[in-house]
Write an enzyme that holds these catalytic residues in place. Structure first.
Site, PDB file in Angstrom:
ATOM      1  N   GLY A  17       0.824  -1.210   0.000  1.00 58.43           N
ATOM      2  CA  GLY A  17       0.000   0.000   0.000  1.00 58.43           C
ATOM      3  C   GLY A  17       0.856   1.256   0.000  1.00 58.43           C
ATOM      4  N   PHE A 116      18.996 -18.113   0.659  1.00 61.95           N
ATOM      5  CA  PHE A 116      17.628 -18.416   1.079  1.00 61.95           C
ATOM      6  C   PHE A 116      17.146 -19.615   0.280  1.00 61.95           C
ATOM      7  CE2 PHE A 116      14.451 -16.453   3.769  1.00 61.95           C
ATOM      8  CZ  PHE A 116      15.205 -15.554   4.496  1.00 61.95           C
ATOM      9  N   GLN A 240       1.095 -21.505   2.178  1.00 58.37           N
ATOM     10  CA  GLN A 240       2.450 -21.929   2.550  1.00 58.37           C
ATOM     11  C   GLN A 240       2.576 -22.174   4.046  1.00 58.37           C
ATOM     12  OE1 GLN A 240       6.113 -19.145   2.233  1.00 58.37           O
ATOM     13  NE2 GLN A 240       6.431 -20.813   0.798  1.00 58.37           N
ATOM     14  N   HIS A 242       5.354 -22.506   6.695  1.00 52.83           N
ATOM     15  CA  HIS A 242       6.785 -22.224   6.852  1.00 52.83           C
ATOM     16  C   HIS A 242       7.375 -23.264   7.795  1.00 52.83           C
ATOM     17  CE1 HIS A 242      10.504 -20.204   7.834  1.00 52.83           C
ATOM     18  NE2 HIS A 242      10.222 -19.209   7.020  1.00 52.83           N
ATOM     19  N   LEU A 252       7.402 -17.082  14.082  1.00 56.23           N
ATOM     20  CA  LEU A 252       8.364 -17.451  13.035  1.00 56.23           C
ATOM     21  C   LEU A 252       9.823 -17.281  13.448  1.00 56.23           C
ATOM     22  CD1 LEU A 252       8.190 -18.309  10.017  1.00 56.23           C
ATOM     23  CD2 LEU A 252       8.899 -15.988   9.494  1.00 56.23           C
ATOM     24  N   GLU A 255      13.805 -18.166   7.823  1.00 57.02           N
ATOM     25  CA  GLU A 255      14.655 -19.062   7.039  1.00 57.02           C
ATOM     26  C   GLU A 255      16.091 -18.541   6.976  1.00 57.02           C
ATOM     27  OE1 GLU A 255      12.485 -20.330   3.545  1.00 57.02           O
ATOM     28  OE2 GLU A 255      14.301 -20.023   2.382  1.00 57.02           O
ATOM     29  N   ARG A 286      10.321 -24.147   0.815  1.00 56.75           N
ATOM     30  CA  ARG A 286       9.607 -24.346   2.075  1.00 56.75           C
ATOM     31  C   ARG A 286       8.642 -25.526   2.050  1.00 56.75           C
ATOM     32  NH1 ARG A 286       8.664 -17.937   3.264  1.00 56.75           N
ATOM     33  NH2 ARG A 286      10.831 -17.599   3.862  1.00 56.75           N
ATOM     34  N   HIS A 353       1.802 -19.620   6.975  1.00 55.91           N
ATOM     35  CA  HIS A 353       2.622 -18.427   6.801  1.00 55.91           C
ATOM     36  C   HIS A 353       2.157 -17.490   5.702  1.00 55.91           C
ATOM     37  CE1 HIS A 353       6.215 -16.051   7.076  1.00 55.91           C
ATOM     38  NE2 HIS A 353       6.595 -16.327   5.848  1.00 55.91           N
ATOM     39  N   ARG A 394       5.634 -20.120  -2.661  1.00 58.14           N
ATOM     40  CA  ARG A 394       6.480 -18.926  -2.777  1.00 58.14           C
ATOM     41  C   ARG A 394       7.882 -19.202  -2.244  1.00 58.14           C
ATOM     42  NH1 ARG A 394       8.081 -14.985   0.752  1.00 58.14           N
ATOM     43  NH2 ARG A 394       6.565 -15.376   2.409  1.00 58.14           N
TER      44      ARG A 394
HETATM   45  C1  FAD Z   1       6.548 -13.181  10.556  1.00 54.72           C
HETATM   46  C2  FAD Z   1       6.682 -12.970   9.067  1.00 54.72           C
HETATM   47  C3  FAD Z   1       7.936 -12.892   8.502  1.00 54.72           C
HETATM   48  C4  FAD Z   1       8.059 -12.706   7.103  1.00 54.72           C
HETATM   49  N1  FAD Z   1       9.314 -12.599   6.557  1.00 54.72           N
HETATM   50  C5  FAD Z   1       9.440 -12.355   5.221  1.00 54.72           C
HETATM   51  C6  FAD Z   1      10.729 -12.151   4.629  1.00 54.72           C
HETATM   52  O1  FAD Z   1      11.751 -12.151   5.288  1.00 54.72           O
HETATM   53  N2  FAD Z   1      10.784 -11.942   3.287  1.00 54.72           N
HETATM   54  C7  FAD Z   1       9.672 -11.902   2.513  1.00 54.72           C
HETATM   55  O2  FAD Z   1       9.794 -11.702   1.308  1.00 54.72           O
HETATM   56  N3  FAD Z   1       8.440 -12.075   3.061  1.00 54.72           N
HETATM   57  C8  FAD Z   1       8.308 -12.284   4.390  1.00 54.72           C
HETATM   58  N4  FAD Z   1       7.046 -12.432   4.929  1.00 54.72           N
HETATM   59  C9  FAD Z   1       5.864 -12.223   4.082  1.00 54.72           C
HETATM   60  C10 FAD Z   1       5.675 -10.720   3.855  1.00 54.72           C
HETATM   61  O3  FAD Z   1       6.096 -10.009   4.978  1.00 54.72           O
HETATM   62  C11 FAD Z   1       4.217 -10.373   3.586  1.00 54.72           C
HETATM   63  O4  FAD Z   1       3.676 -11.223   2.622  1.00 54.72           O
HETATM   64  C12 FAD Z   1       4.118  -8.927   3.074  1.00 54.72           C
HETATM   65  O5  FAD Z   1       4.815  -8.060   3.938  1.00 54.72           O
HETATM   66  C13 FAD Z   1       2.681  -8.488   2.915  1.00 54.72           C
HETATM   67  O6  FAD Z   1       2.650  -7.113   2.644  1.00 54.72           O
HETATM   68  P1  FAD Z   1       1.297  -6.381   2.263  1.00 54.72           P
HETATM   69  O7  FAD Z   1       1.643  -4.956   2.054  1.00 54.72           O
HETATM   70  O8  FAD Z   1       0.652  -7.126   1.179  1.00 54.72           O
HETATM   71  O9  FAD Z   1       0.377  -6.552   3.560  1.00 54.72           O
HETATM   72  P2  FAD Z   1       0.568  -6.122   5.097  1.00 54.72           P
HETATM   73  O10 FAD Z   1       1.934  -5.635   5.404  1.00 54.72           O
HETATM   74  O11 FAD Z   1       0.033  -7.229   5.907  1.00 54.72           O
HETATM   75  O12 FAD Z   1      -0.375  -4.863   5.210  1.00 54.72           O
HETATM   76  C14 FAD Z   1      -1.773  -4.965   5.118  1.00 54.72           C
HETATM   77  C15 FAD Z   1      -2.375  -3.594   5.326  1.00 54.72           C
HETATM   78  O13 FAD Z   1      -3.751  -3.656   5.026  1.00 54.72           O
HETATM   79  C16 FAD Z   1      -4.481  -2.981   6.000  1.00 54.72           C
HETATM   80  N5  FAD Z   1      -5.834  -3.565   6.037  1.00 54.72           N
HETATM   81  C17 FAD Z   1      -6.177  -4.864   6.102  1.00 54.72           C
HETATM   82  N6  FAD Z   1      -7.512  -4.998   6.090  1.00 54.72           N
HETATM   83  C18 FAD Z   1      -8.015  -3.756   6.018  1.00 54.72           C
HETATM   84  C19 FAD Z   1      -9.325  -3.224   5.980  1.00 54.72           C
HETATM   85  N7  FAD Z   1     -10.405  -3.996   6.032  1.00 54.72           N
HETATM   86  N8  FAD Z   1      -9.470  -1.875   5.909  1.00 54.72           N
HETATM   87  C20 FAD Z   1      -8.385  -1.050   5.881  1.00 54.72           C
HETATM   88  N9  FAD Z   1      -7.134  -1.508   5.915  1.00 54.72           N
HETATM   89  C21 FAD Z   1      -6.950  -2.837   5.980  1.00 54.72           C
HETATM   90  C22 FAD Z   1      -3.694  -3.129   7.275  1.00 54.72           C
HETATM   91  O14 FAD Z   1      -3.985  -2.075   8.168  1.00 54.72           O
HETATM   92  C23 FAD Z   1      -2.268  -3.064   6.747  1.00 54.72           C
HETATM   93  O15 FAD Z   1      -1.843  -1.721   6.696  1.00 54.72           O
HETATM   94  C24 FAD Z   1       6.907 -12.608   6.308  1.00 54.72           C
HETATM   95  C25 FAD Z   1       5.645 -12.687   6.898  1.00 54.72           C
HETATM   96  C26 FAD Z   1       5.533 -12.886   8.255  1.00 54.72           C
HETATM   97  C27 FAD Z   1       4.155 -13.016   8.827  1.00 54.72           C
END
Ligand code: FAD
Length: 583
Positions: A17, A116, A240, A242, A252, A255, A286, A353, A394
């Site tokens: 976003g 990785f 996925q 993890h 978590l 990795e 994974r 995950h 992924r």
């Molecule tokens: C613990 C953990 C470790 C990870 N490590 C890695 C890594 O090292 N490398 C990698 O590539 N990936 C990693 N991932 C995966 C990766 O972090 C996520 O897939 C990615 O950050 C998702 O980003 P996003 O912007 O799509 O969503 P998010 O960062 O989850 O953001 C979602 C946004 O949507 C908003 N939102 C949701 N619903 C609503 C609603 N109804 N109304 C208004 N706002 C809403 C929330 O407020 C938030 O701001 C990890 C995931 C986890 C859980």
């Protein structure tokens, strides 16, 4: 009720976003709506890294990265999308560096890179160092950097605004998005946001499972809202797991621990991944590692009193190396399990995950309403979307990459669309469905509690739709979900107030979880093969003849409620012929 008008509305302030907002707000009047304060988004929890073939420490190129992504996704990846992502990866990392992200450095001052799972040199010869990182807080640094740049650029945020509906107008090919309906947490007030284009960037849906690395807020809202608005969902059965969640908790351990040399061992002390993936061992993708671990446990080589986990051994690494590269996750092991990673191996087991599936888009981040046609003005990027660069599994560090590449693309495309599109007239009372939903839950007396239904959902999903699946287990999950949907119609909330009513919103979120769990299970039931993150014990092999295709789930309204209809979409293949996946 208040009405606001913008060119572009972005839903979600995670990595996708905010990366979209940086582009869109330069070109068009943009609002970002987010249910969380931006820097609390789950992107901030990402640990291990973001990959790009920078070739800073070892020979590498984007084509090898594309191949690894396609093979890692068990050939269900749309290869045109993977090419875009891996080519644009290099600029995506450099853009973040220019915005001020403090990456770890090599002694010469270049961005450092580490290994990785599934990332290899020359199509599988050996593991390659491709992941850029900031210790084990890469996501935190990305999120803070993007937020600071949004603030610098005066991006308008509406924090703690829950988007609960898309406003759609027209029908068939004229069906378009005219804005969104949002609920302001602080006041309980409904807001209408009119916009020429809308970007969904709401993240994942890990909370359908009990054991998960995902935050409490990852309830698949964007997927659920799109689905209820008649937009299909793609490949939802691919989830996925993890390999290294803290045993019993799911928190978590990145990795990166294995990228830095960590080794998985069973109760006999054996490095069992040598048997399952002889070339890259613990750094196999994974899905393979998670299944191997679950198999060790099944065959009686698990550790601990109940023999229900395996061990992640870091004891051969220098403490100074652990402190420099893996400070946070080793602290998690101390805090939550009381284990000292310098001297003791850490109990781990697979944890839910990442959603490979989501709202279908093309490479311009435009949302598809069927296999070929877009919904004009509607975009999606990040974990909510399925473009499909991850196919059925992924690779680690490809998501932080995905959110930056496709977040950027979505922001540019949404703003460009808004530059020429007219502002659409709103339907008469676009908020009505949302208000009715909220009021029915708020006014209901003596209904069942939301938490009870949610727990039952998560338990059946963990038991029946996790690493190993069968027709029997999936049918059980489906019938449980049907029962829970009926119970959901009767839930009530304790808090009847207007202000900060998180109780009420959790009830709404549970509705999304139930809808999405049903789509996951139905897709899994019909996919009578094993591929990537979806493993069917009763169909243990990949079946390219019948299932080399994406699942497309549609919600259809009938006389006695809604039902899910499954259809399929071809996979885009450019240069890579499907092969058997060996590591
Ligand atoms: C613990 C953990 C470790 C990870 N490590 C890695 C890594 O090292 N490398 C990698 O590539 N990936 C990693 N991932 C995966 C990766 O972090 C996520 O897939 C990615 O950050 C998702 O980003 P996003 O912007 O799509 O969503 P998010 O960062 O989850 O953001 C979602 C946004 O949507 C908003 N939102 C949701 N619903 C609503 C609603 N109804 N109304 C208004 N706002 C809403 C929330 O407020 C938030 O701001 C990890 C995931 C986890 C859980």
């Amino acid at each position: 009720m208040q009405t606001h008008t913008y060119d572009v509305v972005i839903v979600g302030a995670g990595g996708a976003g905010m990366r979209a907002a940086l582009e869109s707000s330069k070109r068009a009047r943009t609002a970002v709506l987010t249910k969380l304060y931006p820097t609390r988004s789950h992107t901030g929890a990402a640990q291990g890294g973001m990959c790009a073939a920078l070739a800073n420490v070892e020979e590498d190129n984007w084509e090898w990265h594309t191949f690894d992504t396609v093979k890692g996704g068990d050939y269900l990846v749309d290869q045109d999308a993977a090419e875009v992502m891996c080519k644009e990866a290099i600029d995506a990392v450099l853009d973040l560096e220019k915005m001020g992200l403090p990456f770890n450095r090599t002694p010469e001052g270049k961005i450092d890179q580490r290994r990785f799972g599934g990332h290899t040199r020359n199509h599988g010869e050996a593991a390659v160092r491709r992941s850029c990182f900031a210790a084990d807080r890469t996501g935190h640094m990305i999120l803070q950097t993007l937020y600071q740049n949004c603030v610098k650029q005066d991006v308008e945020f509406f924090n703690e605004f829950y988007v609960l509906d898309l406003i759609m107008t027209g029908s068939g090919e004229h069906r378009r998005t005219a804005g969104v309906v949002a609920y302001e947490l602080a006041s309980g007030e409904i807001h209408i946001f009119r916009a020429k284009s809308v970007v969904l960037a709401t993240g994942g849906v890990g909370k359908v499972f009990k054991t998960t690395s995902n935050a409490h807020t990852l309830t698949g809202d964007g997927m659920g809202i799109a689905f209820r608005s008649g937009i299909p969902l793609e490949d939802m059965e691919f989830f996925q797991f993890h390999p290294t969640g803290l045993a019993g908790l799911g928190i978590l351990l990145s990795e990166a621990a294995r990228g830095e040399g960590g080794i998985l061992r069973n109760s006999e002390g054996e490095r069992f991944m040598e048997r399952y993936a002889p070339t890259i061992k613990d750094l196999a993708p994974r899905d393979i590692v998670a299944r191997s671990m679950a198999n060790e446990v099944r065959e009686g080589r698990g550790c601990g009193p109940n023999k229900d986990y395996v061990l992640l051994d870091l004891t051969h690494l220098e403490p100074a190396h652990i402190d420099a590269k893996l400070p946070d996750i080793t602290e998690f092991a101390r805090t939550y399990l009381g284990v000292e990673p310098y001297t003791e191996p850490v109990p781990v087991y697979p944890t839910a995950h990442y959603a490979m599936g989501g709202v279908p888009t093309n490479i311009e981040a435009e949302v598809l309403r069927d296999n070929t046609h877009v919904v004009p003005g509607l975009y999606a990027a990040g974990e909510v979307a399925c473009v499909s660069v991850h196919g059925s599994n992924r690779l680690g560090t490809n998501s932080l990459l995905d959110i930056n590449v496709f977040g950027r693309r979505a922001g540019i495309a949404a703003a460009e669309f808004a530059a020429t599109a007219p502002l659409l007239d709103l339907p008469d009372t676009p908020e009505v469905a949302t208000v009715e939903l909220l009021e029915s839950m708020r006014s209901r007396q003596d209904g069942e509690r939301v938490a009870t239904v949610r727990k039952a959902l998560q338990e059946t999903m963990d038991r029946n739709a996790q690493v190993f699946r069968t027709e029997g287990s999936l049918k059980q999950a489906l019938s449980d979900i049907e029962g829970l949907k009926a119970r959901y119609r009767n839930v009530s909330v304790q808090d009847k107030g207007q202000r900060f009513n998180t109780d009420l919103l959790e009830a709404v979120e549970l509705g999304f979880l139930l809808d999405l769990a049903e789509v996951i299970v139905l897709g899994a039931l019909e996919r009578k093969e094993s591929r990537g993150g979806h493993f069917r014990e009763d169909y243990a092999h990949r079946d390219d003849v019948n299932f080399m295709r994406h699942t497309m789930a549609y919600r259809e309204e009938g006389a006695d409620g809604s039902a899910v209809r499954l259809d399929y979409k071809p996979v885009v293949q450019t240069r890579y012929e499907p092969m058997e996946r060996k590591y």
